[in-house]
Design a protein around this motif. Sequence first.
Motif, PDB file in Angstrom:
ATOM      1  N   UNK A 131      -0.892  -1.895  11.498  1.00  0.00           N
ATOM      2  CA  UNK A 131      -0.783  -0.437  11.578  1.00  0.00           C
ATOM      3  C   UNK A 131      -1.163   0.269  10.285  1.00  0.00           C
ATOM      4  N   UNK A 132      -0.906  -0.383   9.152  1.00  0.00           N
ATOM      5  CA  UNK A 132      -1.092   0.288   7.867  1.00  0.00           C
ATOM      6  C   UNK A 132      -2.102  -0.403   6.950  1.00  0.00           C
ATOM      7  N   UNK A 133      -2.506  -1.612   7.293  1.00  0.00           N
ATOM      8  CA  UNK A 133      -3.500  -2.315   6.505  1.00  0.00           C
ATOM      9  C   UNK A 133      -2.976  -2.996   5.262  1.00  0.00           C
ATOM     10  N   UNK A 134      -1.662  -3.150   5.148  1.00  0.00           N
ATOM     11  CA  UNK A 134      -1.070  -3.806   3.982  1.00  0.00           C
ATOM     12  C   UNK A 134      -0.763  -5.265   4.317  1.00  0.00           C
ATOM     13  N   UNK A 135      -1.218  -6.180   3.470  1.00  0.00           N
ATOM     14  CA  UNK A 135      -1.015  -7.606   3.748  1.00  0.00           C
ATOM     15  C   UNK A 135       0.424  -8.033   3.518  1.00  0.00           C
ATOM     16  N   UNK A 136       1.141  -7.275   2.675  1.00  0.00           N
ATOM     17  CA  UNK A 136       2.550  -7.590   2.431  1.00  0.00           C
ATOM     18  C   UNK A 136       3.244  -6.376   1.825  1.00  0.00           C
ATOM     19  N   UNK A 137       4.541  -6.516   1.609  1.00  0.00           N
ATOM     20  CA  UNK A 137       5.335  -5.400   1.094  1.00  0.00           C
ATOM     21  C   UNK A 137       4.909  -4.996  -0.305  1.00  0.00           C
TER      22      UNK A 137
END
Length: 266
Positions: free
Chosen positions: A23-29
């Motif tokens: 949804x946001x394109x971030x691989x991790x926090x």
Amino acid sequence: MTATPVVSMLWESVDPSVALLERFGFVDAVSAVGWMGVALWDTWAIAIHDCDRLVISDRNLLAWITVDDRRLIAKLSVSPTLLQRLADTATLRMWLQTRGIPVGVPIPTRDGRLQVELNNVSLGVSPVIDGDLLDVGDPAQVAEAGQMLATLHAALADYPHRIDGGRSNHQEQLVHNDFRSANILHDGTSITAVLDFEDVTYCRRLADLAKATVLLGARYHNWGPTSQPVREAFVAAYHDQAPLTSAEQNELQSGITAILKKFGWT
């Protein structure tokens, strides 16, 4: 950061790490907080010292961050249909504060904007407000919630700007449309904040009151209707603050019945 933020879903039963990427394109926090850190510094001059959790709600991502001795919430949204609405409701929340309504007031950017768009991402920041979710098992809190909704309706009826291009008319006004425990904070003494104005809409205030009366206890999972005593106490408190005519009381009861039937609770 002292530790990797915990990522969770607010109400959906899906893998948060998958939602974070898809949804946001971030691989991790860590990458999510890194992006926010750059955006917050460039636009707000806010330097993130720590972030302890990320919460995903549909296409919204909320980050609980620490800045010096302050606790803030940064809210990122990638929903195209919400971009204008988020900007409009940021202005609305700022205005409601001037009317004495406790809300999460947006923190302005360096150049005074309340909400920004960065490459089709909407971002806003507000302070963390102390309080627990409204407890409908506490009669005093139920009564205060009824009075608060009446006060909020009166304020929203006077709001001078449009939301998403809509406007009030002689029958319909701006209403919260999601007034329930999940969106009301109480510190044990008083309501400290009414939250989440994303669903505001224009309709009859009695329709909003009916919805709130039935769903006041709803949080994030396992929704159910309020009990009859809670409904009666909530409406009585609203009526004390904003008296209803006999015709309006009949309309309200019809609305309550309709909502109970809609959810299959009758």
